[in-house]
Design a protein around this motif. Structure first.
Motif, PDB file in Angstrom:
ATOM      1  N   GLY A   5       0.799  -1.221   0.000  1.00  0.00           N
ATOM      2  CA  GLY A   5       0.000   0.000   0.000  1.00  0.00           C
ATOM      3  C   GLY A   5       0.827   1.264   0.000  1.00  0.00           C
ATOM      4  N   SER A   6       2.063   1.161   0.439  1.00  0.00           N
ATOM      5  CA  SER A   6       2.917   2.350   0.532  1.00  0.00           C
ATOM      6  C   SER A   6       3.623   2.686  -0.782  1.00  0.00           C
ATOM      7  CB  SER A   6       3.977   2.146   1.628  1.00  0.00           C
ATOM      8  OG  SER A   6       4.944   1.192   1.204  1.00  0.00           O
ATOM      9  N   ILE A   7       3.528   1.812  -1.758  1.00  0.00           N
ATOM     10  CA  ILE A   7       4.241   2.001  -3.022  1.00  0.00           C
ATOM     11  C   ILE A   7       3.472   2.948  -3.932  1.00  0.00           C
ATOM     12  CG2 ILE A   7       5.066   0.825  -5.113  1.00  0.00           C
ATOM     13  CD1 ILE A   7       6.699   0.269  -2.584  1.00  0.00           C
ATOM     14  N   ASP A   8       4.166   3.958  -4.448  1.00  0.00           N
ATOM     15  CA  ASP A   8       3.557   4.910  -5.363  1.00  0.00           C
ATOM     16  C   ASP A   8       3.491   4.335  -6.775  1.00  0.00           C
ATOM     17  OD1 ASP A   8       3.291   6.907  -3.413  1.00  0.00           O
ATOM     18  OD2 ASP A   8       5.311   7.652  -3.784  1.00  0.00           O
ATOM     19  N   LEU A   9       2.413   4.657  -7.458  1.00  0.00           N
ATOM     20  CA  LEU A   9       2.292   4.300  -8.863  1.00  0.00           C
ATOM     21  C   LEU A   9       3.067   5.331  -9.676  1.00  0.00           C
ATOM     22  CD1 LEU A   9      -1.495   3.403  -8.921  1.00  0.00           C
ATOM     23  CD2 LEU A   9       0.445   1.862  -8.669  1.00  0.00           C
ATOM     24  N   GLY A  25       2.469   2.018 -13.712  1.00  0.00           N
ATOM     25  CA  GLY A  25       2.589   0.869 -12.831  1.00  0.00           C
ATOM     26  C   GLY A  25       3.511   1.119 -11.667  1.00  0.00           C
ATOM     27  N   VAL A  26       4.117   0.052 -11.217  1.00  0.00           N
ATOM     28  CA  VAL A  26       4.994   0.068 -10.054  1.00  0.00           C
ATOM     29  C   VAL A  26       6.383  -0.355 -10.508  1.00  0.00           C
ATOM     30  CG1 VAL A  26       5.413  -1.041  -7.822  1.00  0.00           C
ATOM     31  CG2 VAL A  26       3.092  -0.466  -8.498  1.00  0.00           C
ATOM     32  N   ILE A  27       7.382   0.302  -9.986  1.00  0.00           N
ATOM     33  CA  ILE A  27       8.761  -0.080 -10.261  1.00  0.00           C
ATOM     34  C   ILE A  27       9.109  -1.223  -9.292  1.00  0.00           C
ATOM     35  CG2 ILE A  27      11.156   0.709 -10.392  1.00  0.00           C
ATOM     36  CD1 ILE A  27       9.306   2.223 -12.310  1.00  0.00           C
ATOM     37  N   ALA A  28       9.428  -2.372  -9.838  1.00  0.00           N
ATOM     38  CA  ALA A  28       9.704  -3.547  -9.011  1.00  0.00           C
ATOM     39  C   ALA A  28      10.805  -3.266  -7.984  1.00  0.00           C
ATOM     40  CB  ALA A  28      10.083  -4.736  -9.886  1.00  0.00           C
ATOM     41  N   GLN A  29      11.835  -2.533  -8.396  1.00  0.00           N
ATOM     42  CA  GLN A  29      12.938  -2.233  -7.481  1.00  0.00           C
ATOM     43  C   GLN A  29      12.478  -1.369  -6.310  1.00  0.00           C
ATOM     44  OE1 GLN A  29      12.984  -2.224 -10.757  1.00  0.00           O
ATOM     45  NE2 GLN A  29      14.902  -3.040 -11.551  1.00  0.00           N
ATOM     46  N   ILE A  32      10.953  -3.820  -3.933  1.00  0.00           N
ATOM     47  CA  ILE A  32      12.026  -4.592  -3.296  1.00  0.00           C
ATOM     48  C   ILE A  32      12.635  -3.796  -2.149  1.00  0.00           C
ATOM     49  CG2 ILE A  32      14.364  -5.526  -3.627  1.00  0.00           C
ATOM     50  CD1 ILE A  32      13.446  -6.336  -6.479  1.00  0.00           C
ATOM     51  N   LYS A  33      12.921  -2.513  -2.392  1.00  0.00           N
ATOM     52  CA  LYS A  33      13.490  -1.649  -1.346  1.00  0.00           C
ATOM     53  C   LYS A  33      12.540  -1.500  -0.166  1.00  0.00           C
ATOM     54  CE  LYS A  33      16.288   1.125  -4.480  1.00  0.00           C
ATOM     55  NZ  LYS A  33      16.395   2.433  -5.153  1.00  0.00           N
ATOM     56  N   ALA A  34      11.252  -1.318  -0.458  1.00  0.00           N
ATOM     57  CA  ALA A  34      10.263  -1.157   0.617  1.00  0.00           C
ATOM     58  C   ALA A  34      10.138  -2.425   1.455  1.00  0.00           C
ATOM     59  CB  ALA A  34       8.905  -0.770   0.024  1.00  0.00           C
TER      60      ALA A  34
END
Length: 93
Positions: A5-9, A25-29, A32-34
């Motif tokens: 939920g914290s990942i920005d689009l 979309g979402v950057i996979a990296q 991964i960092k989150a």
């Protein structure tokens, strides 16, 4: 689920493609960092795939987790609204 939920689009253009179409979309990296910041290993989840040292999102899994996050958030907000309405009713008596 909170991490998802914290990942920005984002808007981005894939490198090494002939057409420079803008993707959403979402950057996979970023995910991964989150996850790493939460002490979690991305390999334990089916949300991120890997192919030839490249990461990609597994969106069906990501979207299920994102929906669960949003459902939880909506439920908590509904509870807060109900409590506030009870307080407001009490003040109007």
């Amino acid at each position: 689920i909170d991490t998802v939920g914290s990942i920005d689009l984002k808007q981005f253009v894939f490198k090494n493609r002939e057409e420079e179409q803008i993707s959403l979309g979402v950057i996979a990296q970023d995910l991964i960092k989150a996850l790493d910041a939460q002490g979690l290993d991305y390999k334990d989840y089916e949300v991120i795939g890997e192919n030839d040292d490249r990461y990609f999102m597994v969106y069906d899994q990501f979207l299920v987790a994102r929906c669960a996050y949003l459902e939880d958030k909506v439920s908590k907000l509904e509870e807060r609204i109900a409590r506030l309405e009870e307080i407001m009713e009490g003040d109007n008596k």
